[in-house]
Design a protein around this motif. Sequence first.
Motif, short mmCIF file in Angstrom:
data_model
loop_
_atom_site.label_atom_id
_atom_site.label_comp_id
_atom_site.label_asym_id
_atom_site.label_seq_id
_atom_site.Cartn_x
_atom_site.Cartn_y
_atom_site.Cartn_z
N ILE A 159 0.81 -1.22 0.00
CA ILE A 159 0.00 0.00 0.00
C ILE A 159 0.84 1.27 0.00
O ILE A 159 0.31 2.35 -0.26
N ALA A 160 2.13 1.18 0.27
CA ALA A 160 2.98 2.37 0.25
C ALA A 160 3.01 2.96 -1.16
O ALA A 160 3.20 2.26 -2.15
N GLY A 161 2.77 4.28 -1.24
CA GLY A 161 2.76 4.95 -2.52
C GLY A 161 1.49 4.77 -3.32
O GLY A 161 1.36 5.31 -4.43
N LYS A 162 0.52 4.05 -2.79
CA LYS A 162 -0.74 3.80 -3.50
C LYS A 162 -1.81 4.80 -3.05
O LYS A 162 -1.74 5.38 -1.96
N ASP A 163 -2.78 4.99 -3.93
CA ASP A 163 -3.94 5.82 -3.61
C ASP A 163 -5.05 4.92 -3.09
O ASP A 163 -5.51 4.02 -3.80
N VAL A 164 -5.47 5.17 -1.86
CA VAL A 164 -6.48 4.34 -1.20
C VAL A 164 -7.66 5.22 -0.81
O VAL A 164 -7.48 6.31 -0.25
N LEU A 165 -8.86 4.76 -1.11
CA LEU A 165 -10.07 5.48 -0.74
C LEU A 165 -10.68 4.87 0.51
O LEU A 165 -10.99 3.66 0.53
N ALA A 166 -10.83 5.66 1.56
CA ALA A 166 -11.63 5.27 2.72
C ALA A 166 -13.08 5.57 2.36
O ALA A 166 -13.47 6.73 2.25
N ALA A 167 -13.86 4.51 2.14
CA ALA A 167 -15.11 4.65 1.40
C ALA A 167 -16.32 5.08 2.21
O ALA A 167 -17.45 4.84 1.81
N SER A 168 -16.10 5.67 3.37
CA SER A 168 -17.20 6.18 4.20
C SER A 168 -16.60 6.86 5.42
O SER A 168 -15.39 6.73 5.68
N GLY A 169 -17.44 7.55 6.17
CA GLY A 169 -16.97 8.07 7.45
C GLY A 169 -16.52 6.96 8.37
O GLY A 169 -15.53 7.10 9.10
N PHE A 170 -17.25 5.85 8.34
CA PHE A 170 -16.90 4.65 9.11
C PHE A 170 -15.50 4.18 8.74
O PHE A 170 -14.67 3.88 9.60
N ALA A 171 -15.20 4.12 7.44
CA ALA A 171 -13.88 3.67 6.99
C ALA A 171 -12.80 4.66 7.38
O ALA A 171 -11.71 4.27 7.82
N ALA A 172 -13.09 5.95 7.23
CA ALA A 172 -12.10 6.97 7.58
C ALA A 172 -11.75 6.92 9.07
O ALA A 172 -10.59 7.09 9.46
N THR A 173 -12.76 6.67 9.90
CA THR A 173 -12.54 6.60 11.34
C THR A 173 -11.59 5.47 11.71
O THR A 173 -10.82 5.58 12.66
N THR A 174 -11.63 4.38 10.93
CA THR A 174 -10.87 3.18 11.30
C THR A 174 -9.63 2.95 10.44
O THR A 174 -8.92 1.97 10.66
N TRP A 175 -9.36 3.83 9.48
CA TRP A 175 -8.27 3.56 8.54
C TRP A 175 -6.94 3.30 9.22
O TRP A 175 -6.18 2.42 8.81
N ASP A 176 -6.61 4.06 10.25
CA ASP A 176 -5.26 4.00 10.82
C ASP A 176 -4.88 2.61 11.34
O ASP A 176 -3.69 2.33 11.50
N ILE A 177 -5.87 1.76 11.58
CA ILE A 177 -5.49 0.43 12.07
C ILE A 177 -4.83 -0.39 10.97
O ILE A 177 -4.00 -1.27 11.26
#
Length: 396
Positions: A159-177
Amino acid sequence: MPGREPSGAEEQIVGDLDRVLPGNIDRRKFLRGSLGAIGATMLAGCSGDAGGGGTVFTAPWKQEPSWGAIHVAEGKGYWEDEGVSDIDGREGNGSDTESQQIGIGNKEMGITDLSTAISVIPATQDTEQLDMKMVAMARSRPLLSLIWRTDEVEDETDIAGKDVLAASGFAATTWDIYPDLVGVDPSEVNIEEGTEEVAAARLANNDVQAVWGSIDLLPAYEAEVDVKLGVEPLTGFGPFYGNPIWVNGEWYDNKDDNVEYMSNVITGYFKALKWSLLNQEEYLDYLQNEVNTNLQTWTEDELVGQHSILAAQAVSLEVKEEGLGYFTGDGVQFSLDNLGPGLVDDPDTLPSADELHDLEPWEESEKVTFSDDEWNQLSETAGEYWSLFEEAEKDN
């Protein structure tokens, strides 16, 4: 792709926020994931949730196949049969919002994603610690998964250097894990927040190479993206729990016969869930015609695909022996220990596993289990998604 439009009440609230919030604040993110206790109380009073009086049992999301079992429990009389006819099943607006609603006592009980709840439970400078306990596991497996284009991403760690979409507020809240679990510096990933409505198109156009979010949208992604997709459910990194049934702690502690009451709620819910899992055609027909007529605009593939993922997610191998809703204190502790560091700045601010759950209502409930034939039927209904989870969890 299934529509997930905001409710009229939510749009009205967002309009009101436009008049009072600074221009650089995302209104919907504020609404869904950044509510303080005072703000949540105010918004709950303004939003006028549909439904009658009674004890509220909220789903984390809309009236869709993934979360329709609460509407079956209410509408088909499963809760009434267990002597808890006062339950008012309602749709929700995301696990972050619903966790806070339950945690501050606006709603007595409901289902929300465990990792999202962990992220919002601790006290902050603006909020008190949420007061909530898990009493059963509505879905054994978590929704969260990384889904990627195999022509652009080598595997779940690339995933380094890749573009990743956190596909909801729910996903954005948990992305860091996720970067934490795969050992990648989060600053090396180009993460952006979006919505489930645009995720499939952006993945198909290669605007992003991966999506972090709910696996129940996988059928929609597969229908639109013309390359093979890789999928890594969160359970590929260990036996993380999915979506508990939570109760507000103060309400529960002050409720007469609280264990008996909640055991009956749990029994009714899981009988409804079992019917929903084993009777796909009847379940989807009921949702389309009796619960949410907007589902009549969905394609058969979208409806069946989401139900198939539900069949794979709602159970784990332990469920066959122990019954729907099964969880353990050790499992809660594992989830806290391994998700907490990626979700909160100071994991020591989280409640202990013992403080966060109460096994007694589930232990006192009537166990809802599957015969061998029913289990085989469930695996056939889940299809490829059954195998996906088996492969992800083979080393757990």
